[in-house]
Design a protein around this motif. Sequence first.
Motif, short mmCIF file in Angstrom:
data_model
loop_
_atom_site.label_atom_id
_atom_site.label_comp_id
_atom_site.label_asym_id
_atom_site.label_seq_id
_atom_site.Cartn_x
_atom_site.Cartn_y
_atom_site.Cartn_z
N THR A 253 0.83 -1.21 0.00
CA THR A 253 0.00 0.00 0.00
C THR A 253 0.87 1.25 0.00
N GLU A 254 1.91 1.26 0.80
CA GLU A 254 2.80 2.42 0.87
C GLU A 254 3.55 2.62 -0.45
N ILE A 255 4.03 1.54 -1.03
CA ILE A 255 4.73 1.66 -2.32
C ILE A 255 3.78 2.22 -3.38
N GLN A 256 2.56 1.72 -3.40
CA GLN A 256 1.59 2.22 -4.37
C GLN A 256 1.26 3.70 -4.11
N HIS A 257 1.16 4.06 -2.86
CA HIS A 257 0.87 5.46 -2.50
C HIS A 257 1.98 6.39 -3.01
N VAL A 258 3.23 5.98 -2.83
CA VAL A 258 4.36 6.81 -3.20
C VAL A 258 4.60 6.79 -4.71
N SER A 259 4.50 5.62 -5.33
CA SER A 259 4.88 5.49 -6.73
C SER A 259 3.71 5.55 -7.71
N GLY A 260 2.51 5.27 -7.21
CA GLY A 260 1.36 5.20 -8.10
C GLY A 260 1.23 3.86 -8.80
N VAL A 261 2.10 2.92 -8.47
CA VAL A 261 2.10 1.59 -9.09
C VAL A 261 1.98 0.53 -8.01
N ALA A 262 1.06 -0.40 -8.20
CA ALA A 262 0.91 -1.49 -7.24
C ALA A 262 2.07 -2.48 -7.44
N PRO A 263 2.85 -2.75 -6.40
CA PRO A 263 3.98 -3.67 -6.55
C PRO A 263 3.50 -5.12 -6.65
N ASP A 264 4.22 -5.91 -7.43
CA ASP A 264 3.92 -7.33 -7.51
C ASP A 264 4.82 -8.08 -6.52
N ALA A 265 4.71 -9.39 -6.52
CA ALA A 265 5.48 -10.21 -5.59
C ALA A 265 6.98 -10.06 -5.83
N PHE A 266 7.41 -9.87 -7.10
CA PHE A 266 8.83 -9.68 -7.38
C PHE A 266 9.35 -8.40 -6.72
N ALA A 267 8.58 -7.34 -6.77
CA ALA A 267 9.00 -6.09 -6.15
C ALA A 267 9.14 -6.25 -4.64
N LEU A 268 8.21 -6.96 -4.03
CA LEU A 268 8.29 -7.18 -2.58
C LEU A 268 9.44 -8.12 -2.23
N ALA A 269 9.73 -9.08 -3.10
CA ALA A 269 10.89 -9.96 -2.88
C ALA A 269 12.18 -9.16 -3.01
N TYR B 273 12.47 -6.05 -2.21
CA TYR B 273 12.53 -5.32 -0.93
C TYR B 273 13.20 -6.21 0.13
N ASP B 274 12.75 -7.46 0.23
CA ASP B 274 13.35 -8.38 1.20
C ASP B 274 14.84 -8.60 0.90
N ALA B 275 15.19 -8.76 -0.37
CA ALA B 275 16.58 -8.99 -0.74
C ALA B 275 17.47 -7.80 -0.38
N LEU B 276 16.97 -6.61 -0.62
CA LEU B 276 17.73 -5.41 -0.28
C LEU B 276 17.91 -5.31 1.24
N PHE B 277 16.85 -5.61 1.97
CA PHE B 277 16.93 -5.57 3.44
C PHE B 277 17.96 -6.59 3.94
N LEU B 278 17.93 -7.81 3.35
CA LEU B 278 18.90 -8.83 3.75
C LEU B 278 20.33 -8.40 3.44
N THR B 279 20.52 -7.79 2.29
CA THR B 279 21.85 -7.31 1.91
C THR B 279 22.34 -6.26 2.89
N TYR B 280 21.48 -5.33 3.24
CA TYR B 280 21.83 -4.28 4.21
C TYR B 280 22.22 -4.91 5.55
N ARG B 281 21.40 -5.84 6.04
CA ARG B 281 21.72 -6.48 7.32
C ARG B 281 23.01 -7.28 7.25
N ALA B 282 23.24 -7.95 6.13
CA ALA B 282 24.47 -8.73 5.97
C ALA B 282 25.69 -7.82 5.97
#
Length: 186
Positions: free
Chosen positions: A89-105, A107-116
């Motif tokens: 919902t937040e991504i769609q609010h900011v970008s105007g585009v509803a994210p699909d599962a790849f976009a959310l994945a 997001y998880d990959a970037l978060f994992l990279t940051y934590r690593a």
Amino acid sequence: EVAHARARADPSTVAVYLAAFDKVVDIFEMASTDAVLNTSTWYGSDGMANSSALLSAPVGAAFAASVGYPNPLFGLDPANQSAWQPLATEIQHVSGVAPDAFALAAYDALFLTYRALQQSQAGKNFAALKAAFVATANSYTGVTGSTTLNAAGDRVFSDFDFWAIRPVNGLLSWMVIGRYIGGTLY
């Protein structure tokens, strides 16, 4: 070759797998006139799931609907909606585009990279960063679910939606016809 395979085996056990992009429209238009191909079961890939090119081609879309043609696409577990929906919902609010599962994945990959990167403090030591990434992934549950990796580096748990063209209120539309969630096909 499909006719040859069907002649040598039970025809119900022979299918066509077509991994393609927009070229599938031309292939389906030609196949729709072939007696063997238009009576065969077809399966597709993520490259065609939700394709507007196929849906906007009347002959190709009708052929896809008549032969089945399910296409798997990385999906989201509806039972985990409370985790991924606020972010979507937040991504769609900011970008105007509803994210699909790849976009959310992603997001998880970037978060994992940051934590690593934070945990490894490896600087330019790729082996240490890789080890930290695997350790982090194996203990993290993101918006797309568990990120635990197998020995090949693929996610152990992945959810898929199977999309196919079906008639809806007299019009052909892409719709989810099945799901693979947590190791079970629905």
